[in-house]
Design a protein around this motif. Structure first.
Motif, PDB file in Angstrom:
ATOM      1  N   SER A   1       3.516   3.617 -11.085  1.00 58.40           N
ATOM      2  CA  SER A   1       4.887   3.986 -10.760  1.00 58.40           C
ATOM      3  C   SER A   1       5.432   5.037 -11.741  1.00 58.40           C
ATOM      4  CB  SER A   1       5.725   2.706 -10.784  1.00 58.40           C
ATOM      5  OG  SER A   1       7.047   2.983 -10.508  1.00 58.40           O
TER       6      SER A   1
ATOM      7  N   THR B   1       6.399   9.243 -11.375  1.00 56.42           N
ATOM      8  CA  THR B   1       7.618   9.920 -11.858  1.00 56.42           C
ATOM      9  C   THR B   1       7.261  11.139 -12.701  1.00 56.42           C
ATOM     10  OG1 THR B   1       8.816   7.826 -11.869  1.00 56.42           O
ATOM     11  CG2 THR B   1       9.733   9.618 -13.204  1.00 56.42           C
TER      12      THR B   1
ATOM     13  N   TYR C   1      -5.910  -6.464  -8.429  1.00 58.39           N
ATOM     14  CA  TYR C   1      -5.498  -5.606  -7.312  1.00 58.39           C
ATOM     15  C   TYR C   1      -6.715  -5.093  -6.554  1.00 58.39           C
ATOM     16  CZ  TYR C   1      -0.646  -5.431  -8.874  1.00 58.39           C
ATOM     17  OH  TYR C   1       0.638  -5.761  -9.214  1.00 58.39           O
TER      18      TYR C   1
ATOM     19  N   ASP D   1      10.380   4.201 -13.588  1.00 54.43           N
ATOM     20  CA  ASP D   1       9.519   3.915 -12.440  1.00 54.43           C
ATOM     21  C   ASP D   1       9.934   4.777 -11.258  1.00 54.43           C
ATOM     22  OD1 ASP D   1       7.815   1.935 -13.486  1.00 54.43           O
ATOM     23  OD2 ASP D   1       9.434   0.458 -13.349  1.00 54.43           O
ATOM     24  N   ASP D   2       8.968   5.138 -10.437  1.00 59.04           N
ATOM     25  CA  ASP D   2       9.245   5.853  -9.198  1.00 59.04           C
ATOM     26  C   ASP D   2       9.694   4.816  -8.167  1.00 59.04           C
ATOM     27  OD1 ASP D   2       8.401   8.521  -7.470  1.00 59.04           O
ATOM     28  OD2 ASP D   2       8.158   6.654  -6.356  1.00 59.04           O
ATOM     29  N   PRO D   3      10.912   4.952  -7.621  1.00 55.96           N
ATOM     30  CA  PRO D   3      11.433   3.885  -6.746  1.00 55.96           C
ATOM     31  C   PRO D   3      10.555   3.631  -5.518  1.00 55.96           C
ATOM     32  CG  PRO D   3      13.113   5.560  -7.221  1.00 55.96           C
ATOM     33  CD  PRO D   3      11.840   6.065  -7.787  1.00 55.96           C
ATOM     34  N   ALA D   4      10.070   4.711  -4.886  1.00 59.18           N
ATOM     35  CA  ALA D   4       9.281   4.537  -3.653  1.00 59.18           C
ATOM     36  C   ALA D   4       7.967   3.806  -3.951  1.00 59.18           C
ATOM     37  CB  ALA D   4       9.000   5.900  -3.026  1.00 59.18           C
ATOM     38  N   ILE D   5       7.326   4.180  -5.047  1.00 55.06           N
ATOM     39  CA  ILE D   5       6.055   3.543  -5.419  1.00 55.06           C
ATOM     40  C   ILE D   5       6.317   2.098  -5.840  1.00 55.06           C
ATOM     41  CG2 ILE D   5       4.165   3.570  -7.098  1.00 55.06           C
ATOM     42  CD1 ILE D   5       3.687   6.018  -5.648  1.00 55.06           C
ATOM     43  N   GLN D   6       7.369   1.903  -6.628  1.00 62.27           N
ATOM     44  CA  GLN D   6       7.661   0.557  -7.125  1.00 62.27           C
ATOM     45  C   GLN D   6       7.957  -0.392  -5.968  1.00 62.27           C
ATOM     46  OE1 GLN D   6       7.022   0.130 -10.324  1.00 62.27           O
ATOM     47  NE2 GLN D   6       7.195  -2.068  -9.899  1.00 62.27           N
TER      48      GLN D   6
ATOM     49  N   VAL E   1       6.518  -0.367  -3.141  1.00 63.80           N
ATOM     50  CA  VAL E   1       5.231  -0.791  -2.579  1.00 63.80           C
ATOM     51  C   VAL E   1       4.589  -1.834  -3.492  1.00 63.80           C
ATOM     52  CG1 VAL E   1       2.885  -0.009  -2.013  1.00 63.80           C
ATOM     53  CG2 VAL E   1       4.857   1.415  -1.429  1.00 63.80           C
ATOM     54  N   ILE E   2       4.680  -1.586  -4.786  1.00 58.71           N
ATOM     55  CA  ILE E   2       3.949  -2.436  -5.739  1.00 58.71           C
ATOM     56  C   ILE E   2       4.586  -3.814  -5.896  1.00 58.71           C
ATOM     57  CG2 ILE E   2       3.271  -2.656  -8.172  1.00 58.71           C
ATOM     58  CD1 ILE E   2       2.976   0.382  -8.243  1.00 58.71           C
TER      59      ILE E   2
ATOM     60  N   LEU F   1       3.397  -6.709  -3.802  1.00 55.72           N
ATOM     61  CA  LEU F   1       1.971  -6.961  -4.034  1.00 55.72           C
ATOM     62  C   LEU F   1       1.761  -7.625  -5.389  1.00 55.72           C
ATOM     63  CD1 LEU F   1       0.471  -3.602  -2.679  1.00 55.72           C
ATOM     64  CD2 LEU F   1       0.980  -5.704  -1.451  1.00 55.72           C
ATOM     65  N   ALA F   2       2.549  -7.189  -6.383  1.00 55.94           N
ATOM     66  CA  ALA F   2       2.481  -7.818  -7.704  1.00 55.94           C
ATOM     67  C   ALA F   2       2.879  -9.285  -7.597  1.00 55.94           C
ATOM     68  CB  ALA F   2       3.393  -7.082  -8.685  1.00 55.94           C
TER      69      ALA F   2
ATOM     70  N   GLU G   1       2.531 -11.094  -4.942  1.00 57.40           N
ATOM     71  CA  GLU G   1       1.404 -11.739  -4.248  1.00 57.40           C
ATOM     72  C   GLU G   1       0.286 -12.083  -5.235  1.00 57.40           C
ATOM     73  OE1 GLU G   1       1.106  -9.570  -0.384  1.00 57.40           O
ATOM     74  OE2 GLU G   1      -0.993 -10.193  -0.532  1.00 57.40           O
ATOM     75  N   ILE G   2      -0.005 -11.134  -6.119  1.00 59.30           N
ATOM     76  CA  ILE G   2      -1.060 -11.352  -7.118  1.00 59.30           C
ATOM     77  C   ILE G   2      -0.647 -12.515  -8.028  1.00 59.30           C
ATOM     78  CG2 ILE G   2      -2.192 -10.350  -9.163  1.00 59.30           C
ATOM     79  CD1 ILE G   2      -3.298  -8.810  -6.957  1.00 59.30           C
ATOM     80  N   LYS G   3       0.614 -12.484  -8.457  1.00 63.25           N
ATOM     81  CA  LYS G   3       1.076 -13.550  -9.356  1.00 63.25           C
ATOM     82  C   LYS G   3       1.015 -14.901  -8.654  1.00 63.25           C
ATOM     83  CE  LYS G   3       3.752 -10.933 -12.678  1.00 63.25           C
ATOM     84  NZ  LYS G   3       3.747  -9.596 -12.035  1.00 63.25           N
TER      85      LYS G   3
ATOM     86  N   SER H   1      -1.007 -15.722  -6.377  1.00 60.94           N
ATOM     87  CA  SER H   1      -2.413 -16.124  -6.232  1.00 60.94           C
ATOM     88  C   SER H   1      -2.921 -16.788  -7.511  1.00 60.94           C
ATOM     89  CB  SER H   1      -3.282 -14.920  -5.866  1.00 60.94           C
ATOM     90  OG  SER H   1      -3.492 -14.114  -7.002  1.00 60.94           O
TER      91      SER H   1
END
Ligand SMILES: [Zn+2]
Lengths: 311, 264
Positions: free
Chosen positions: A63, A67, A93, B37-42, B44-45, B48-49, B51-53, B55
């Motif tokens: 992320s 940026t 991941y 952080d990039d809002p668009a990328i964050q 998405v993550i 999923l983060a 979900e990983i936690k 798991s």
């Protein structure tokens, strides 16, 4: 087509910033500048390194890399975002999303091209192709990025072959850039069943005709090699440090595999001047940056530095 | 937070550009000390983060006795299990017999306590990203590897062999056999499962670095252990500790190791 796609991805703001630069140089002067931003061996490090990781604790993360790349693109305009392989393997991941997430995020960040490392074959060719397809199918304004390699003979693996291109040419104001990629030998690194149908060829010999074509047919001003050979093998195999002496006409080697943390690129003399050999560790801790100023087909200034991806 | 080299680079580029185009403005990089952080990328993550936690809380397998590293002088049954899983995984990957496996006790960061194991327990026990490496050694080198592990750490967790030290600390007699008690031919070449850390010279077993034809599998030790737990659960089996008896070291020998006085 490629150029149009690239310009579209730049957005109007960045385009506007290019116009005055070009005007100053005059219509006939073929000169310009280009910045190569790059990563290697990101190994599914989606999140920053947690505490307890020594000097790299808190660094990295997709992320924040996004940026940083966006800021640099806005400021510099002529930017290529490149990766030298081993995107896969290293965190849950990858185990969970099988590399599809890694490649999709690379597209979202605006990568232009990458190459393949040994670990990108960890789940076999089929899973690698699935990750590539997932990247292409993503609904996103950025174009899918290219996979570049010129020393894997993929005739026996047609599903992968259609994804691999020997080189890519990108045009920027005053600079035409040719990019290719080379991969490390599979022996001892990739289980035979995971690279079925792909034959590794000598990277030096594979590069020679590609560089020649880029220079003489494609008439590029700058030749960039994405290498997953490793920085220095001390003569035990082909590597980035010895590449410039073996294949003339390469301006930049963006390396990976050995996870070598360099602060600045190493300048290696070659038959036609010098080559900048660079590598920025692993895990997305640093973003590499190489800047070239080109005039009339000649590199006039070249430099670079590793930029830490800080919190 | 640009490093001096970057500042130098900017200056250099600015100069070169200025030389070509005197009217051009200097390039300045107003990058702040922190990168948001990039809002668009964050966006998405984040899920999923999560979900990983989530798991990490998933149940893996029942381990009614747990797997323990053992206190000083006790055998490291947890380590034996890890070494066994490594050796089995190595055989599966290279498709050929792998006769010896060795890992380092220092890499096992916690015990697996009795009860239902969760994914997080394996991550806590094995936080490192070390991967399985298969190398070739001679029988003599295997013997030397085990000796080095005993002298420096009281015996590193191994698989496929049995070690015994008889005699006195002053005159120790070292015996290493294959797990079935048969003799090791010093001249024979065997495949060995180990980690990239040990093969790279970590934890001072220098003879492991002599390994030939290294095959780096790209499989992390942690993933192998997770897979093994999942396979056991699927087969409706429990995770049980391997039998002890791989290192037989009498107390005077153990004391000599502790005092760094043992020579083999
Ligand atoms: Zn690699």
């Amino acid at each position: 087509m490629e150029r149009r796609a690239f310009l579209a991805s730049l957005g109007t703001a960045a385009l506007a910033s290019q116009v005055p630069l070009r005007a100053q140089e005059g219509p006939a002067a073929a000169s310009g500048r280009i910045t190569l931003l790059h990563t290697n061996d990101t190994h599914s490090r989606i999140e920053p390194f947690g505490p307890g990781n020594g000097a790299i604790s808190g660094l990295g993360g997709v992320s924040r890399r996004a940026t940083l790349v966006r800021q640099l693109r806005q400021q510099l305009g002529s930017v290529l975002l490149l990766d030298a392989g081993d995107t896969f393997q290293g965190t849950p991941y990858f185990n969970r999303y099988k590399g599809r997430l890694d490649y999709q995020l690379m597209r979202m960040m605006g990568y232009d091209a990458g190459t393949l490392g040994n670990h990108d074959f960890d789940n076999g060719v089929g899973m690698l192709v699935e990750a590539m397809e997932a990247m292409e199918q993503l609904q996103h304004a950025n174009a899918p990025f290219a996979f570049l390699n010129c020393n894997f003979d993929c005739k026996g693996a047609p599903a992968l072959q259609k994804w691999i291109r020997p080189y890519l040419v990108k045009d920027f104001p005053g600079v035409r850039v040719g990019i290719t990629g080379i991969g490390v030998a599979f022996a001892g690194l990739v289980a035979p069943k995971n690279h079925e149908g792909i034959t590794w060829r000598d990277p030096y010999e594979s590069l020679k005709p590609v560089v020649k074509r880029l220079r003489e047919v494609e008439k590029v001003d700058l030749v960039v090699v994405l290498s997953h050979l490793g920085y220095n093998l001390n003569g035990t195999g082909p590597d980035d440090l010895h590449l410039p002496g073996q294949v003339a006409g390469i301006d930049a080697v963006i390396g990976g595999h050995s996870h070598t943390f360099l602060e600045t690129p190493t300048r290696v003399p070659q038959a036609q001047g010098e080559t900048l050999v660079f590598q920025v560790g692993f895990g997305g801790v640093n973003l590499g940056r190489l800047d070239f100023a080109v005039a009339r087909g000649q590199v006039r200034a070249a430099s670079g530095a590793a930029m830490p991806v800080l919190a | 937070m640009l490093k001096p080299s970057s500042a130098l680079l900017c200056a250099l580029l600015t100069l070169s550009l200025a030389a070509q185009a005197p009217a051009g403005k200097a390039q300045v990089l107003p990058l702040g000390p922190t990168i948001p952080d990039d809002p668009a990328i964050q966006k998405v993550i984040d899920p999923l983060a999560a979900e990983i936690k989530a798991s990490f809380d998933l149940p893996l397998v029942q381990a009614p006795q747990g797997l323990l590293r053992g206190r000083r002088g006790e055998e490291n049954l947890l380590g034996y299990w890890v070494a066994d899983v490594m050796r089995t995984a190595a055989q599966g990957t290279v498709g050929k017999p792998v006769r010896f496996g060795i890992t380092n006790a220092g890499g096992l960061r916690s015990n697996l306590r009795p009860g239902l194991l969760k994914v997080a327990d394996i991550f806590e026990m094995m936080p490192f990203e070390n991967e399985l490496v298969v190398v070739e050694l001679t029988g003599a080198e295997v013997i030397q590897v085990v000796k080095e592990g005993i002298v420096r750490r009281g015996g590193e967790p191994c698989s496929g062999v049995k070690a015994r030290v008889d005699g006195s600390p002053e005159q120790p007699v070292f015996v290493l056999t294959w797990e079935d008690g048969s003799a090791i031919d010093p001249a024979e070449t065997v495949r060995v499962a180990t980690t990239d850390y040990l093969y790279g010279g970590g934890d001072s077993i220098p003879t492991l670095r002599k390994g030939r034809k290294p095959f780096t599998t790209g499989i992390t030790l942690r993933q192998m252990l997770l897979d093994q737990c999942a396979a056991l659960a699927k087969a409706k089996q429990e995770l049980l500790p391997p039998a002890p008896g791989r290192y037989t070291l009498p107390v005077p020998i153990l004391e000599a190791i502790r005092d760094k006085k043992l020579k083999l």
